[in-house]
Scaffold this active site. Structure first.
Site, mmCIF file in Angstrom:
data_model
loop_
_atom_site.group_PDB
_atom_site.id
_atom_site.type_symbol
_atom_site.label_atom_id
_atom_site.label_comp_id
_atom_site.label_asym_id
_atom_site.label_seq_id
_atom_site.Cartn_x
_atom_site.Cartn_y
_atom_site.Cartn_z
ATOM 1 C CG MET B 38 -4.371 -48.754 31.344
ATOM 2 S SD MET B 38 -6.151 -48.427 31.181
ATOM 3 C CE MET B 38 -6.451 -47.446 32.654
ATOM 4 N N GLY B 44 5.206 -47.070 41.145
ATOM 5 C CA GLY B 44 4.582 -48.396 41.252
ATOM 6 C C GLY B 44 4.814 -49.192 39.978
ATOM 7 C CG HIS B 45 2.960 -47.939 36.308
ATOM 8 N ND1 HIS B 45 2.500 -46.679 36.621
ATOM 9 C CD2 HIS B 45 1.866 -48.653 35.953
ATOM 10 C CE1 HIS B 45 1.189 -46.625 36.463
ATOM 11 N NE2 HIS B 45 0.776 -47.810 36.051
ATOM 12 C CB SER B 194 -2.360 -43.290 36.739
ATOM 13 O OG SER B 194 -1.306 -44.210 36.511
#
Lengths: 290, 290
Positions: B38, B44-45, B194
């Site tokens: 998103m 992390g992403h 996030s």
């Protein structure tokens, strides 16, 4: 489209074998068509295979009596299963691959998925078979992902299903073009259906009234008759001719939304579902404004 | 896997452009990985992109803040949107394609589809965000059909989501291998999210307690403590440390079914969801029997 000679029919029963066969075609640059069925094939199904062959190089037909689209008490157990005859008919029609998975292969232990399509699934069949389109949408979404065809052919006989599948393919981004196949009829106009074998001789004689009533209904709309008046007349005739009437209605041909009062001002579809003894028959006709 | 030099990041925003790009890779025999996000990308992403790169020749990352997985009153409007920074981070991580569709492209006029996954979606998040997994399953089913990747990477940070997606991919026959990516944490153990940007300085200081409480809980189970006792202790600590507790629970790591009484006898997962002011944090740890 292909100039190759007709190949003999291959039959597979697992998603893995299916994928392998279709992959090989795709690697060879061939266009793949798909005709999903519940078997008990008749000339209506074969016309869908022939239509697919006109659009594609290779055609897969599936035969799977999908438990998820039958409610308890419906005819899942009685539904005719004729796999050998089906395979012979598909071979004769030059279909390339028969995919006949087991229920275990389609719904393994722990299966927990439901695909729901709103819009065109609302009303009509859903009022009488509330789980039907969830079952259809779930199995067709799976089959589309297993086969990954370029096109898929669905009969107009199940007109509401055709619109639900079109919505499904668009909304789930399957990238499959949905091609409609016209209804195939007996000489007296009765729509071919695997369930016609359930009819007694007397019921078969009376069954012809369904297409007559719906055709009259469509013609009345095309002449400019008021929708409600024509619908009431068709419904009265159906109530008189059958052992039960689920619905006889005119709807928008594109969305299946209800039509405004007065004469039709857009392409419409008249649809009916009636009972003869324990057998449920459906049929439909187009009605276009003058 | 690829020996080719790193390519610059391409960005597309329509399913058609996405398909064209991925098709070209597939025709060249390249293996395609997918990381759906998103946006508001953090390390992390990026670790998920790096994991995908280790399995594949080409990696697609999507950025789409999916309205269907937010309930009215949740933080859809406030959710951080940082597309330019996201693109720069993806390029730096050697991601090959950024897919950032509009809501209109994903949910066109007349959209009527819902994909529901039962099984692992039951309880936990669903008790507090009842529409969440329907929204996630629907958009991920669409994205899988648009991208048609060989593998897709999902973070263990959203552990229940990971199991729901694994079930979805199997049940819908996507033919996509789901690869889990480990949770990435700050130095004090707080899981990257996030939503951490919502935290005030005071809340950020208190947030560390979530991973401490869950890690203690997991260690107690690994030592052989009784599940109910350890759970009650962890819950009491969470109630003390946070402004609200949605759940703190140990479940079967494989199915998320509830665990039998006594010490754990199978791989378990402890999961928690808590509130700091208006911010909801989740985290989880593995707990394996001795």
């Amino acid at each position: 489209m292909s100039d190759l000679p007709h190949l003999p029919l291959t039959a597979v029963d697992t998603p893995a074998d299916l994928r392998k066969a279709v992959m090989a075609w795709r690697r060879a640059g061939l266009k793949v068509g798909f005709v999903p069925t519940m078997g008990a094939l008749h000339d209506g199904h074969i016309s869908l295979v022939e239509l697919a062959l006109r659009h594609c190089d290779r055609v897969v037909a599936s035969v799977f009596v999908n438990p998820a689209q039958f409610a308890p008490g419906e005819d899942f157990d009685a539904y005719p299963r004729t796999l050998e005859t089906d395979a012979a008919k598909l071979a004769e029609a030059h279909c390339h691959l028969l995919y006949a998975p087991t229920a275990r292969a389609m719904y393994p232990e722990g299966f927990a998925l439901k695909v729901q399509v709103g819009g065109p699934s609302e009303g009509l069949e859903t009022d009488f078979r509330p789980h039907f389109f969830d079952g259809v949408a779930t199995v067709v979404a799976k089959l589309f992902n297993q086969v990954r065809p370029d096109i898929a052919v669905f009969g107009e006989k199940d007109y509401q299903q055709l619109l639900v599948i079109r919505r499904l393919a668009a909304d789930l981004d399957h990238g499959v073009a949905i091609i409609p196949g016209p209804v195939v009829r007996e000489d007296d106009g009765l729509a071919l259906s695997s369930r016609n074998v359930y009819l007694s001789q007397d019921e078969r004689a009376r069954a012809v009234r369904l297409n007559e009533i719906l055709k009259d209904f469509a013609q009345a709309l095309e002449r400019g008759d008021d929708v409600a008046t024509a619908q009431a007349r068709a419904l009265a005739k159906a109530a008189n001719g059958f052992d039960g009437v689920d619905y006889v209605e005119a709807r928008c041909a594109e969305t299946l939304a209800e039509l405004p009062a007065g004469p039709i001002d857009r392409p419409a579809r008249v649809l009916g579902a009636v009972w003869l003894g324990k057998t449920r028959l459906i049929d439909n006709f187009a009605a276009d404004p003058a």
